[in-house]
Design an enzyme around this catalytic site. Structure first.
Site, PDB file in Angstrom:
ATOM      1  N   LEU A   1     -46.354  -2.196  -1.855  1.00  0.00           N
ATOM      2  CA  LEU A   1     -48.226  -3.288  -1.774  1.00  0.00           C
ATOM      3  C   LEU A   1     -48.026  -4.173  -1.338  1.00  0.00           C
ATOM      4  O   LEU A   1     -46.969  -5.219  -1.381  1.00  0.00           O
ATOM      5  CB  LEU A   1     -48.324  -3.412  -3.088  1.00  0.00           C
ATOM      6  CG  LEU A   1     -48.531  -2.137  -4.302  1.00  0.00           C
ATOM      7  CD1 LEU A   1     -48.050  -1.652  -5.834  1.00  0.00           C
ATOM      8  CD2 LEU A   1     -49.962  -0.867  -4.057  1.00  0.00           C
ATOM      9  N   PRO A   2     -49.136  -4.345  -1.336  1.00  0.00           N
ATOM     10  CA  PRO A   2     -49.467  -6.130   0.058  1.00  0.00           C
ATOM     11  C   PRO A   2     -48.959  -7.607  -0.777  1.00  0.00           C
ATOM     12  O   PRO A   2     -48.460  -8.534  -0.649  1.00  0.00           O
ATOM     13  CB  PRO A   2     -50.612  -6.493   0.710  1.00  0.00           C
ATOM     14  CG  PRO A   2     -51.598  -4.820  -0.211  1.00  0.00           C
ATOM     15  CD  PRO A   2     -50.751  -4.377  -0.846  1.00  0.00           C
TER      16      PRO A   2
ATOM     17  N   ASN B   1     -51.819  -6.620  -6.464  1.00  0.00           N
ATOM     18  CA  ASN B   1     -51.800  -5.423  -6.009  1.00  0.00           C
ATOM     19  C   ASN B   1     -51.205  -4.916  -7.056  1.00  0.00           C
ATOM     20  O   ASN B   1     -51.150  -4.326  -7.494  1.00  0.00           O
ATOM     21  CB  ASN B   1     -51.284  -5.285  -4.930  1.00  0.00           C
ATOM     22  CG  ASN B   1     -52.367  -5.947  -3.656  1.00  0.00           C
ATOM     23  OD1 ASN B   1     -51.567  -6.605  -3.187  1.00  0.00           O
ATOM     24  ND2 ASN B   1     -53.744  -5.725  -3.805  1.00  0.00           N
TER      25      ASN B   1
ATOM     26  N   THR C   1     -42.974  -6.925  -1.535  1.00  0.00           N
ATOM     27  CA  THR C   1     -42.345  -8.218  -1.952  1.00  0.00           C
ATOM     28  C   THR C   1     -43.135  -9.353  -2.888  1.00  0.00           C
ATOM     29  O   THR C   1     -44.129  -9.861  -2.540  1.00  0.00           O
ATOM     30  CB  THR C   1     -41.958  -9.477  -0.267  1.00  0.00           C
ATOM     31  OG1 THR C   1     -41.363  -8.520   0.085  1.00  0.00           O
ATOM     32  CG2 THR C   1     -41.888 -10.070  -0.312  1.00  0.00           C
TER      33      THR C   1
ATOM     34  N   LYS D   1     -34.508 -11.121  -0.908  1.00  0.00           N
ATOM     35  CA  LYS D   1     -35.249 -10.912   0.517  1.00  0.00           C
ATOM     36  C   LYS D   1     -37.034 -12.571   1.168  1.00  0.00           C
ATOM     37  O   LYS D   1     -36.469 -12.594   1.851  1.00  0.00           O
ATOM     38  CB  LYS D   1     -36.996  -9.839   0.101  1.00  0.00           C
ATOM     39  CG  LYS D   1     -37.993  -9.940   0.018  1.00  0.00           C
ATOM     40  CD  LYS D   1     -37.892  -9.452   1.816  1.00  0.00           C
ATOM     41  CE  LYS D   1     -38.758  -9.180   2.604  1.00  0.00           C
ATOM     42  NZ  LYS D   1     -39.862  -8.422   2.603  1.00  0.00           N
TER      43      LYS D   1
ATOM     44  N   LYS E   1     -46.481 -15.358   3.438  1.00  0.00           N
ATOM     45  CA  LYS E   1     -47.507 -15.625   1.779  1.00  0.00           C
ATOM     46  C   LYS E   1     -45.644 -15.232   1.456  1.00  0.00           C
ATOM     47  O   LYS E   1     -45.175 -16.109   0.343  1.00  0.00           O
ATOM     48  CB  LYS E   1     -47.506 -13.544   1.936  1.00  0.00           C
ATOM     49  CG  LYS E   1     -47.396 -13.061   0.316  1.00  0.00           C
ATOM     50  CD  LYS E   1     -47.529 -12.116   0.440  1.00  0.00           C
ATOM     51  CE  LYS E   1     -46.103 -11.710   0.141  1.00  0.00           C
ATOM     52  NZ  LYS E   1     -45.669 -10.446  -0.280  1.00  0.00           N
TER      53      LYS E   1
END
Length: 308
Positions: free
Chosen positions: A76-77, A81, A107, A182, A257
């Protein structure tokens, strides 16, 4: 023996997949190629068409996926979400079966991964964070790197599925450590890309041929991934977004982001990240100047424009 039984069961039981965007779509396709029956959903129904044509069963919402599958992957973005898909009114946790394995490859903030893991545990399910590195190309060719956080005892079961979609599946530690790895990687990637872009731009202004400059950098101590594999100057490296007007690749908006996540976690842990903070501001400025959907290597173009 239980591990063998679970592995056999994995092959024959449905795998849920939620989020069929630029990354989720090719990932789900690779699971189908490996013979896993897929049950999927996406907030945009048109995103489901391709995998449906390849044999996936499409349902209306995440709760229905959880009702039918006890292995679920989400891609998912952003953080809101993930919270909605897991804990919302039609979320996974409304219908999750005891013993289900929930793997989130989005992420997001590591603290949210921990919260979702705790909520999943209350329902008798196991949650693992498994964000990816590699982008759309690696998702299509099943060459992603998965950074996995969660109970070590569950890693083998998770790896079985993730290995169908990636070349590297690395166990990082408890829930949230996959996200941490990440975020750290992408902060360094952004700083490296900006440094490479500044360096290439300065060298060009000083009269150096960009291909020659890149060649020298790449045989010297300044060499990095942004200089030798993903060079931001058009024409220096073949087959990268800089040679295609910065289309495709990893979007500036997504980099902004991820840098925001790095900023939040740095603030929470009282960690000084001066270059990470500056990189965050540069990518946010780029988003405001029309670069949001261009690849993050377009920072080279942005710096050229800043010359006036």
């Amino acid at each position: 023996l239980p591990q063998i039984l679970r592995s056999v069961r994995c092959v024959f039981t449905q795998v849920g997949f939620i989020g069929l965007g630029n990354m989720g779509n090719p990932m789900a396709k690779n699971l189908l190629k490996h013979g896993y029956p897929i049950i999927a959903t996406d907030v945009f129904p048109e995103s489901c068409k391709e995998v449906q044509e390849l044999g996936a069963q499409i349902v209306d919402n995440p709760a229905e996926v959880a009702d039918k599958a006890d292995r679920i992957i989400t891609m998912l973005p952003s953080t809101p979400n993930v919270i909605d898909v897991y804990t919302g009114p039609n979320g996974i946790l409304k219908k999750v079966k005891k013993g289900s394995l929930l793997i989130d490859s989005s992420t997001i903030d590591p603290s949210v991964s921990k919260e979702v893991a705790a909520a999943s545990e209350k329902m008798g399910a196991v949650f693992m964070d498994a964000p990816v590195s590699g982008g759309v190309g690696a998702a299509s060719s099943a060459k992603l790197t998965f950074m996995v956080g969660g109970a070590e005892a569950e890693f083998t079961a998770a790896k079985e599925l993730l290995s169908c979609m990636g070349a590297n599946v690395v166990y990082c530690g408890q829930v949230g450590t996959g996200q941490a790895a990440k975020i750290c990687n992408n902060m360094l990637l952004a700083i490296g890309m900006i440094g490479t872009s500044e360096t290439m731009n300065l060298g060009i202004r000083l009269g150096l041929d960009p291909k020659l400059l890149a060649k020298i950098l790449n045989m010297s101590s300044g060499r990095c991934w942004s200089s030798d594999t993903y060079n931001p100057v058009p024409g220096v490296v073949e087959g990268v977004p800089s040679g295609n007007n910065y289309q495709g690749g990893f979007g500036t908006q997504l980099m902004a982001k991820d840098l925001g996540l790095a900023q939040n976690t740095a603030t929470n842990t009282k960690t000084p990240v001066p270059l990470g903070s500056l990189a965050h501001q540069i990518y946010r400025m780029m988003c405001a100047r029309g670069y949001a959907s261009k690849d993050f290597s377009s920072v080279f173009q942005f710096l050229r424009e800043e010359e006036g």
